[in-house]
Design an enzyme around this catalytic site. Structure first.
Site, PDB file in Angstrom:
ATOM      1  N   HIS A 154      -4.361  -3.795  -5.068  1.00 56.34           N
ATOM      2  CA  HIS A 154      -5.506  -3.159  -4.573  1.00 56.34           C
ATOM      3  C   HIS A 154      -5.964  -2.257  -5.710  1.00 56.34           C
ATOM      4  O   HIS A 154      -4.992  -1.798  -6.452  1.00 56.34           O
ATOM      5  CB  HIS A 154      -5.732  -2.498  -3.410  1.00 56.34           C
ATOM      6  CG  HIS A 154      -4.638  -1.686  -2.968  1.00 56.34           C
ATOM      7  ND1 HIS A 154      -4.509  -0.539  -3.421  1.00 56.34           N
ATOM      8  CD2 HIS A 154      -3.450  -1.811  -2.319  1.00 56.34           C
ATOM      9  CE1 HIS A 154      -3.653   0.075  -3.062  1.00 56.34           C
ATOM     10  NE2 HIS A 154      -2.818  -0.633  -2.421  1.00 56.34           N
ATOM     11  N   CYS A 170       2.508  -1.747  -1.682  1.00 53.24           N
ATOM     12  CA  CYS A 170       1.655  -2.420  -2.287  1.00 53.24           C
ATOM     13  C   CYS A 170       1.542  -2.389  -3.943  1.00 53.24           C
ATOM     14  O   CYS A 170       2.185  -1.519  -4.556  1.00 53.24           O
ATOM     15  CB  CYS A 170       0.103  -2.317  -1.927  1.00 53.24           C
ATOM     16  SG  CYS A 170      -0.226  -2.700  -0.143  1.00 53.24           S
TER      17      CYS A 170
END
Length: 194
Positions: A154, A170
């Site tokens: 992301h 992440c």
């Protein structure tokens, strides 16, 4: 080295000649020049990026391929036609938060909503349960959801995180870079974290 010949001009010249060659026939350089718009800290971190051949990691480029190298903090993307791109990334803070192995892109979202994982909420009970899209959202402007629960590639609005061990699991990219990766990625793109 002469006054007119600098390391930067040599790299730029090498990159220009590589980009002029057909994508599948070119010899990849040892280093890949990253955009000048990056912060000086990130530019220093990207000086050690190495071009990687996809064949060492993937059987084919069907639906494209993404390789994230945790040690060098770089995301490598190959398109189905062999186009190759590399981006600086943030990676998990510790080995305990790092998941390695094969997964794939299962969902793509523009303007994602962020929900901290149960472990994040235990560590940080003051965090909100939900953060809607916008400048305070830790997922930035775009998110690629992986087949692993809670793991994403992301963007981030906090550009200080890129090039560092700063995430809870992440892989983060600058918002402008995740927008590019998002546009080149398909549902089913194979992903490998090493």
């Amino acid at each position: 080295m002469s006054k007119g010949l600098t390391r930067r001009s040599m790299i730029a010249g090498s990159a220009a000649s590589v980009l002029a060659a057909p994508a599948l026939a070119q010899e990849l350089p040892d280093t890949v020049q990253i955009r000048e718009s990056l912060s000086s800290t990130t530019r220093r971190n990207t000086a050690s990026f190495r071009a990687i051949q996809w064949r060492a990691h993937f059987p084919n480029l069907r639906n494209g391929a993404i390789l994230v190298d945790i040690d060098s903090r770089a995301l490598h993307l190959w398109q189905e036609d062999g186009g190759y791109h590399v981006y600086p990334s943030s990676v998990p803070q510790s080995a305990e938060m790092t998941r390695k192995g094969r997964t794939r892109v299962v969902r793509k979202v523009v303007g994602p909503t962020w929900r901290p994982t149960p472990n994040m909420r235990r560590r940080n009970p003051e965090w909100p349960a939900v953060v809607e899209p916008g400048p305070n959202n830790p997922l930035g402007t775009h998110a690629l959801y992986l087949s692993w629960t809670y793991y994403r590639i992301h963007g981030t609005h906090d550009t200080r995180k890129i090039g560092r061990r700063s995430s809870s699991g992440c892989i983060g990219l600058y918002n402008e870079h995740i927008a590019e990766v998002f546009g080149m990625t398909k549902i089913g793109t194979q992903v490998l974290l090493i």
